[in-house]
Motif scaffolding. Structure first.
Motif, PDB file in Angstrom:
ATOM      1  N   LEU A 450     -71.840  -9.362 -42.758  1.00  0.00           N
ATOM      2  CA  LEU A 450     -71.163  -9.169 -44.039  1.00  0.00           C
ATOM      3  C   LEU A 450     -72.163  -9.006 -45.180  1.00  0.00           C
ATOM      4  O   LEU A 450     -71.895  -8.310 -46.159  1.00  0.00           O
ATOM      5  N   GLU A 451     -73.309  -9.655 -45.055  1.00  0.00           N
ATOM      6  CA  GLU A 451     -74.318  -9.608 -46.117  1.00  0.00           C
ATOM      7  C   GLU A 451     -75.260  -8.412 -45.987  1.00  0.00           C
ATOM      8  O   GLU A 451     -75.958  -8.078 -46.941  1.00  0.00           O
ATOM      9  N   MET A 452     -75.284  -7.778 -44.830  1.00  0.00           N
ATOM     10  CA  MET A 452     -76.237  -6.680 -44.613  1.00  0.00           C
ATOM     11  C   MET A 452     -75.764  -5.408 -45.303  1.00  0.00           C
ATOM     12  O   MET A 452     -74.598  -5.026 -45.173  1.00  0.00           O
ATOM     13  N   PRO A 453     -76.657  -4.741 -46.042  1.00  0.00           N
ATOM     14  CA  PRO A 453     -76.287  -3.440 -46.624  1.00  0.00           C
ATOM     15  C   PRO A 453     -75.941  -2.450 -45.523  1.00  0.00           C
ATOM     16  O   PRO A 453     -76.705  -2.256 -44.585  1.00  0.00           O
ATOM     17  N   SER A 603     -80.424  -0.979 -28.915  1.00  0.00           N
ATOM     18  CA  SER A 603     -80.070   0.325 -29.466  1.00  0.00           C
ATOM     19  C   SER A 603     -79.155   0.156 -30.661  1.00  0.00           C
ATOM     20  O   SER A 603     -78.513  -0.886 -30.831  1.00  0.00           O
ATOM     21  N   ALA A 604     -79.075   1.189 -31.490  1.00  0.00           N
ATOM     22  CA  ALA A 604     -78.229   1.176 -32.680  1.00  0.00           C
ATOM     23  C   ALA A 604     -77.774   2.595 -32.968  1.00  0.00           C
ATOM     24  O   ALA A 604     -78.469   3.567 -32.640  1.00  0.00           O
ATOM     25  N   GLN A 610     -83.077   1.063 -43.808  1.00  0.00           N
ATOM     26  CA  GLN A 610     -84.244   0.201 -43.619  1.00  0.00           C
ATOM     27  C   GLN A 610     -83.878  -1.120 -42.946  1.00  0.00           C
ATOM     28  O   GLN A 610     -84.516  -1.549 -41.986  1.00  0.00           O
ATOM     29  N   GLN A 611     -82.820  -1.774 -43.450  1.00  0.00           N
ATOM     30  CA  GLN A 611     -82.442  -3.078 -42.904  1.00  0.00           C
ATOM     31  C   GLN A 611     -81.971  -2.955 -41.463  1.00  0.00           C
ATOM     32  O   GLN A 611     -82.262  -3.813 -40.621  1.00  0.00           O
ATOM     33  N   GLN A 612     -81.248  -1.898 -41.159  1.00  0.00           N
ATOM     34  CA  GLN A 612     -80.758  -1.714 -39.793  1.00  0.00           C
ATOM     35  C   GLN A 612     -81.902  -1.431 -38.834  1.00  0.00           C
ATOM     36  O   GLN A 612     -81.904  -1.910 -37.694  1.00  0.00           O
ATOM     37  N   ILE A 641     -91.048   1.057 -38.289  1.00  0.00           N
ATOM     38  CA  ILE A 641     -89.761   1.109 -39.004  1.00  0.00           C
ATOM     39  C   ILE A 641     -89.529   2.514 -39.557  1.00  0.00           C
ATOM     40  O   ILE A 641     -88.432   3.083 -39.432  1.00  0.00           O
ATOM     41  N   ASP A 642     -90.561   3.084 -40.148  1.00  0.00           N
ATOM     42  CA  ASP A 642     -90.458   4.429 -40.707  1.00  0.00           C
ATOM     43  C   ASP A 642     -90.124   5.450 -39.620  1.00  0.00           C
ATOM     44  O   ASP A 642     -89.249   6.302 -39.794  1.00  0.00           O
TER      45      ASP A 642
END
Length: 694
Positions: A450-453, A603-604, A610-612, A641-642
């Motif tokens: 819920l808090e994650m952008p 996986s996603a 960025q946050q994900q 991350i990039d």
């Protein structure tokens, strides 16, 4: 649209029976026994009444009001029966009858006829081959299953009728309340996504639970599931997770990111919390419905027995939770009020001889402690006070604090009254203390989601999608990556051993030599990679060895690839797999030759912000190592991350990319970057034989 399934004005039971052993009898019985207040119309040509309700020879004779039909007739006559319902003006039907697509081709054709009639007559259909619906607040029970759960806050829909029957029976024995229960059957019309919408809109439903074997439309499911999860917790159990993810795939990425992983990624992105068992799903559902979310992962354990507390602590730590460090003030307070031999450290052990009053004092103090986010209360069986008296105390103290309390009053025969009290007080209880860990971890997971952008990431501006699309063919994967800003090590394809030596001398040793051939997918399996070559002689020997290995494997060494070899870095894998239901997903994990052995991957769904991307990386052991592990210094996590974000944009931009794998992505120390050492992929229309190995 679906209200008449749960709040009908009148119900026609077509195929009602006087025989108590028939399904048509069970539906009439349940409507009457559980106090349905609307009209009940049994349809049976050979009976005058069933359970005091007058029978009708056919649907046309039924008076108003009637807006729901429960159809329990042989499969071949179901289409005509639905037509009769439509002509009568009945807008909703539950087809209990089996004998459709679940039975083979003949049944599949019959199901198509059913669907055609329903569409023509404008009838919304649940089923066929289903059990029915329950709304405990209306109340209405259109199932034939004996019994009905208490009224509650949990909504449950299932693609398995047997699951529904089991849950109904379990709920009655466990004293767990439900708001709505739905058996979806073959989903010829109303599907899981529409039912999720209905549960979201139902004010009595505080938590959505679902048993899901598949979804009708991945994009619509994601949209509805996320909308629902933003309003109320949504817990799912996915059936069929054991299916092979390696079918029709041509890379490690494809094998590791199979159908089960796609569902896991889809659930995670949309806020659906995936349980591993039915027991776990309803443990989570009760806690999410009844208790506030914890502010963090710090847990205090209050117990009267050491062994159960140890089991709880072990499970909590394994689930990623942390033991709270009680403040000095809390420990001093407890020390002054607990028995001398009691432990005031966490876990707080009040000892076997303590009663409910001692528990009350300790629980209130622990919940007041600023370092505590949640509390587990354990009571092992004893014979000097009733468990019900402890349940009263736990419920009372918990209600005065805004922190979750999970109880484990252990036992079975002696705790029934205690469980009833805890349920009324909205405190979930688990029979064994190990189960508290997954419950609290699920509550933390919900809070973090819920808090994650969740916003869509801004696209990288230095990428020309049009140009990239022209590069996306089997020979140009590396160029495609560089277009998306992913660096390659210094390298060059060469045609001869002399050219290999010349280029190695130019870029400096050590180097790597690899076979390049469209016929070879996994180079290491044909001895097609030689590492750590430190001079011209070693390059020459490696060339001849690889050339011989390729010939022995039944192919030719078309080219050699000379590549700068990096040392003192870390190997990870990043990749893309496009799922037929949910679209592209991005994979990250431990790379190298043991990737499929270790299976340290997550996986996603693409694209990732960025946050994900950080969450994806941090969910693996490879991510932990990037931050520095033992004698390994921190690697360039920011570069990874990039690259994960760039790869996720590539997946979204280029629909024709079916699979793409970078293994290994070699990550140097902080600030030194990362390099795509080996790349493999193929397009949606390609066959595995057309895979480019570069």
């Amino acid at each position: 649209m679906l209200d008449p399934f749960f709040k009908p004005k009148g119900v026609a039971i077509i195929g009602a029976s006087r025989n108590p052993h028939k399904l048509g009898y069970g539906v009439v019985r349940n409507l009457k026994e559980y106090h349905y207040q609307g009209k009940i119309y049994p349809v049976n040509r050979s009976a005058t009444e069933i359970l005091g309700e007058s029978c009708f020879a056919n649907v046309n004779e039924i008076p108003d009001p009637v807006d729901l039909a429960v159809v329990i007739v042989p499969a071949p006559v179901v289409p005509d029966t639905l037509r009769d319902c439509g002509e009568r003006g009945i807008t909703h039907a539950i087809v209990v009858s089996g004998g459709f697509s679940e039975t083979g081709k003949e049944g599949e054709q019959l199901e198509k006829e059913l669907k055609a009639v329903a569409d023509e007559m404008g009838i919304h259909v649940i089923g066929p081959n289903c059990i029915g619906t329950i709304d405990t607040h209306t109340p209405v029970n259109t199932t034939f299953v004996t019994g009905m759960p208490e009224s509650g806050e949990i909504g449950f829909c299932s693609q398995s009728g047997a699951m529904v029957a089991s849950v109904i029976d379990w709920a009655r024995g466990a004293g767990v309340g439900f708001s709505r229960i739905v058996s979806l059957g073959n989903q010829v019309d109303v599907n899981e996504t529409q039912m999720i919408e209905a549960l979201r809109e139902d004010r009595q439903t505080k938590v959505i639970t679902a048993y899901i074997e598949g979804v009708s439309n991945g994009e619509k499911f994601l949209e509805s599931a996320k909308k629902a999860a933003l309003e109320k917790p949504f817990v799912a159990l996915k059936g069929g997770r054991g299916e092979s993810g390696a079918k029709a795939v041509a890379s490690h990425t494809g094998a590791l990111a199979g159908s089960a992983e796609a569902y896991k990624s889809a659930f995670k992105r949309s806020g659906v919390q995936q349980a591993d068992t039915m027991e776990e799903m309803f443990d989570w559902a009760r806690a999410l419905a009844w208790q506030p979310l914890p502010k963090g992962k710090r847990v205090a354990v209050l117990t009267n027995a050491g062994g159960p507390a140890i089991l709880a602590v072990d499970a909590l730590e394994k689930a990623g939770m942390k033991l709270a460090e009680l403040t000095k003030e809390t420990k001093q307070y407890l020390q002054s009020r607990l028995p001398n031999a009691a432990s005031v450290e966490n876990p707080v052990d009040v000892l076997a001889g303590s009663g409910p009053g001692t528990y009350a004092v300790a629980l209130d103090a622990i919940l007041t402690d600023e370092n505590v986010d949640s509390v587990v209360v354990i009571q092992a069986p004893q014979d000097w006070f009733l468990p019900a008296s402890l349940a009263e105390v736990v419920g009372e103290v918990a209600s005065t604090h805004d922190k979750p309390v999970i109880a484990s009053i252990m036992g079975k025969a002696s705790v029934e009254e205690a469980l009833n009290i805890l349920h009324k007080r909205k405190v979930p209880n688990v029979s064994f203390p190990e189960r508290v860990a997954s419950v609290l971890a699920a509550m933390v997971q919900r809070k973090e989601w819920l808090e994650m952008p969740n916003g869509t990431p801004e696209p990288f501006e230095n990428i020309s999608t049009t140009s990239a699309q022209t590069l996306a063919n089997q020979q140009e994967w590396q160029q495609l990556l560089t277009q998306y800003g992913i660096a390659l090590p210094p390298q060059q394809q060469v045609k001869s051993v002399d050219d290999a030596i010349a280029y190695a001398d130019k870029i400096g040793y050590p180097v790597v030599l690899k076979v390049v051939s469209d016929d070879i997918s996994h180079k290491t399996e044909v001895n097609g990679v030689k590492l750590n070559l430190n001079n011209a002689r070693e390059v020459e020997n490696a060339w001849h060895t690889i050339e011989a290995s390729a010939t022995e494997a039944g192919t030719n060494m078309e080219y050699g690839l000379v590549q700068k070899m990096f040392t003192k870095g870390q190997e990870v894998i990043i990749g893309i797999k496009r799922d037929d239901q949910f679209g592209p997903q991005v994979l990250f994990g431990t790379g190298g030759t043991d990737v499929e052995l270790l299976k340290d991957v997550e996986s996603a769904l693409a694209p990732l912000n960025q946050q994900q991307a950080e969450q994806l990386i941090d969910a693996t052991r490879a991510g932990t190592k990037l931050a520095g592990w033992r004698n390994q210094p921190p690697a360039d996590r920011e570069a990874v991350i990039d690259y994960v974000m760039r790869l996720s944009q590539l997946a979204k931009d280029l629909q024709q990319v079916k699979e793409l794998e970078i293994n290994p992505l070699y990550v140097l120390s902080e600030g030194q970057g990362a390099y795509a050492v080996d790349v493999r992929g193929f397009l949606a229309e390609a066959t595995p034989e057309e895979i480019a190995s570069t």
